[in-house]
Design an enzyme around this catalytic site. Structure first.
Site: not given
Length: 720
Positions: A658, A572, A693
């Site tokens: 995501d 991320s 995600h």
């Protein structure tokens, strides 16, 4: 048939801001519904599968190791709430957990029941021991997940009387949930159903109303709704809406459950609204109006019989407001409920301690704070004379993480807490408030021949280019010889998130192969206080990247590892770190693993229509409005700084659904690298075609994913 590396076509698209034009050749990959885009992602998957086929046996071994060390049929330590003990179960062969409860024996029963034992009739093996009379399975996520390739449980909220359950599920990975209700007395589902909500749900104290949130088109939680049980969702009342796109909205209640609370916050400013829970249809009122650059939180306490608000804020060191020096690491103040601005400082600001949270109980407070890059916990009694003396709990390990566990009751004689380290499996304790005794309720079971004494952990320090000392956490098997060893260096460094010590069953498969695991606590995180965060965001963001490079260089210079044995890992915002480091110092690494990486930040932050962009401006700066921010972000954006030079091997992993870091960012990054870089290092892109995600769902699929990544790490560090 041999699959060749996919070469994405170039479709030049000019983007001009502040007089600067950037030609983006791969923006066409953003068209998620375009069959050509899907075909390209599937071609990348096929290439990755081919190139990693030789690791299949190793992946199988690592998966088996994770599975063999995990007690698959297990349960959490029961937590008392009202007349019930609540706990979760996992069952061998089942991907998801079960949420359960059993009755409390008596009002004075605070010792969690022993739920171990053989299965009873009518239940799956290990799901309901015979010595647990009247066990209720409140929710079986395995049943909820049937027919879906992805499943995530969002809300799981029980009314205070214990009769009703509100829960929400996501079966796409896009974090849009469906909220449902169940009568726990009969086991029947209620007809109420609300679609496309955010994760949480909060009951009012009358058990007749539930508050929930929805998100806008950018996935920003922006609206709070009130639902009256038994009425259609079309009749739900909009309680609060935040129009400013730089603010998100949260909802919950105080620990006492006396007050419902709406939280409104940006990255640097916050505001709280409260309402007595017994009056759910009343009007919320602002506790303290938002002041730009000031954050605060509110907890309800009863001190000498009077309702008080405990307000934690980073306003003035002298009290609420903006005059004078700012309480960067936060202070704690006490104020009357009817006059929150009339504050008395309880805990003053300290430069060396970051105050993180305070929990109020009927007769004590619990303080959570951070000192010297470690979490701390202190108990603060509340007596007839008000606040007593607080006492910090002490632990022997050099590195550890401690915090409160589930403590739903307002008045209870025990405090549930959790403790772990890199070499200590998670432990659940009850702290006896009257005696100070720590009662071990459970230690995470690790099957097989695991022995914590075979591993060591310690703190080391790297020195950044500006002289700042960067803490490193290191864990390794004792029998790994000194000298250049296979090493995995992990980093994150954003949002004031702290990468605290924690045990991992899966990580044992790396440690036992002689791999040294290191966490670089780089600036942008919160390990060393708020200043650590402030010096790794917006126009100081590059400190995050150079700190990580300094950590890698330190490990090499001290002889712990060498470039051919070193792999970097981040996900991320930590994936942004990976992309930046790949450009800054590719020669230091043999491999880089980037999970759902934020590697095209400037494109994303320039587009307010993308999910969460406007909220992110306080973190990264606003390149639309500020030429300096634009120039600074462009100077470090991984995608825009790909060069014709040798890079280490790179494995990028993303998910098609995501909503936080769109799949297109790593897809564009890998395409640009493949078309530009020199040398013969391998570039791999793996896209989960039905996940969000957090990646794949279900514990077995997550173990397979961990095995996939770890096998690649073993290969790249030379530990194989």
């Amino acid at each position: 048939m041999t699959v060749t590396p996919p070469i994405a076509k170039k479709v030049p698209l000019e983007r001009t801001h502040h007089g600067d034009t950037f030609v983006d050749n791969y923006e066409w990959l953003r068209a998620k519904e375009d069959p050509e885009v899907i075909a390209h992602l599937e071609a990348e998957n096929a290439y990755t599968e081919q190139q990693t086929a030789g690791l299949e046996e190793l992946r199988g071994k690592i998966f088996d190791e994770i599975k063999s060390r995990t007690q698959e049929t297990d349960l959490s330590v029961p937590t008392r709430m009202g007349d019930w003990w609540y706990y979760s179960r996992t069952i061998e062969g089942k991907s998801y957990g079960l949420q359960c409860r059993c009755p409390v024996a008596s009002p004075d029963d605070w010792t969690p029941p022993d739920l171990s034992g053989p299965a009873s009739d009518g239940h799956s093996a290990g799901s309901a021991p015979a010595k647990v009379p009247n066990e209720q399975i409140l929710l079986d996520s395995n049943l909820e997940a049937e027919g879906h390739s992805f499943f995530s449980l969002g809300a799981f909220s029980i009314s205070q009387d214990g009769n009703l359950l509100a829960y929400s599920t996501d079966t796409e990975g896009d974090e849009r949930y469906t909220l449902r209700f169940k009568d726990l007395r009969t086991g029947e589902m209620l007809p109420d159903e609300i679609e496309k909500v955010s994760t949480g749900a909060t009951w009012s104290i009358d058990h007749g109303h539930v508050f929930y949130q929805t998100v806008d088109e950018s996935w920003r939680p922006d609206t709070v709704w009130r639902h009256r049980l038994g009425t259609p969702s079309s009749d739900d009342v909009k309680v609060f809406h935040e129009p400013d796109e730089s603010y998100w909205v949260g909802f919950g209640s105080t620990r006492s459950e006396k007050y419902l609370m709406i939280w409104v916050g940006s990255k640097i400013t916050s505001e709280c609204l409260v309402l007595e829970s017994e009056n759910p249809e009343g009007e919320f009122r602002v506790v303290l109006p938002r002041v730009a650059g000031v954050e605060y939180s509110v907890e309800h306490a009863v001190v000498k019989g009077e309702d008080r608000f405990l307000i934690q804020h980073n306003g003035s060191v002298n009290g609420w407001g903006t005059e004078g020096e700012k309480a960067e690491n936060f202070l704690l103040a006490d104020a009357p409920v009817d006059d929150p601005s009339n504050q008395t400082i309880l805990i003053p600001h300290r430069d060396d301690v970051r105050l993180e949270d305070v929990d109020a109980f009927a007769d004590h407070l619990v303080l959570n704070y951070r000192r010297e890059a470690l979490t701390r916990l202190a108990i603060w009694p509340l007596g007839a004379d008000g606040y007593g003396e607080y006492r910090e709990l002490e632990f022997e390990e050099e590195l550890f993480a401690v915090g409160t566990g589930s403590n739903p009751e307002w008045k209870q004689p025990l405090l549930r807490m959790v403790y772990t380290s890199f070499i200590t499996p998670g432990q659940v304790y009850d702290y006896d408030l009257s005696t100070g005794e720590l009662l071990l309720r459970k230690s995470q079971p690790i099957l097989g021949d695991f022995d914590a004494n075979n591993y060591v952990q310690h703190r080391d320090w790297a020195v950044a280019s500006d002289g700042t000392r960067i803490p490193l956490s290191i864990v390794v098997r004792k029998d790994v010889p000194q000298g250049p060893a296979p090493t995995l260096l992990y980093g994150y460094g954003s949002y004031e998130a702290s990468m605290d010590p924690g045990f991992s069953v899966a990580r044992l498969s790396l440690l036992d192969r002689g791999i040294v695991f290191v966490v670089a606590h780089v600036r942008g995180g919160g390990e060393m206080g708020r200043h650590w965060y402030e010096n790794g965001k917006t126009l100081t963001k590059k400190n995050t990247f150079t700190d990580f490079v300094a950590a890698a260089q330190h490990l090499i210079d001290t002889g712990r590892t060498s470039p051919k044995h070193l792999v970097a890992d981040g996900g991320s915002a930590g994936g942004l770190l990976m992309g930046a480091v790949a450009n800054l110092a590719p020669e230091l690494f043999n491999g880089i693993l980037a999970n759902v990486p934020f590697v095209d930040p400037l494109t994303s932050i320039l587009d307010p229509s993308l999910p969460l962009t406007v909220i992110e401006w306080d973190e990264w700066g606003n390149p639309l409005a500020d030429r300096e921010v634009y120039k600074y972000m462009k100077s470090y954006s991984p995608y825009e700084n790909v060069e014709a030079k040798d890079y280490p091997s790179i494995l990028a992993i993303t998910s098609i659904n995501d909503t936080r870091v769109l799949y297109v960012e790593p897809a564009k990054w890998v395409a640009a690298l493949r078309a530009t870089k020199t040398g013969d290092s391998e570039l791999l892109l793996k896209t989960e075609m039905s996940a969000g995600h957090g990646g794949v769902s279900g514990r077995y699929e997550k173990w397979k994913e961990a095995a996939f990544e770890y096998a690649w790490i073993v290969q790249q560090t030379g530990a194989a």
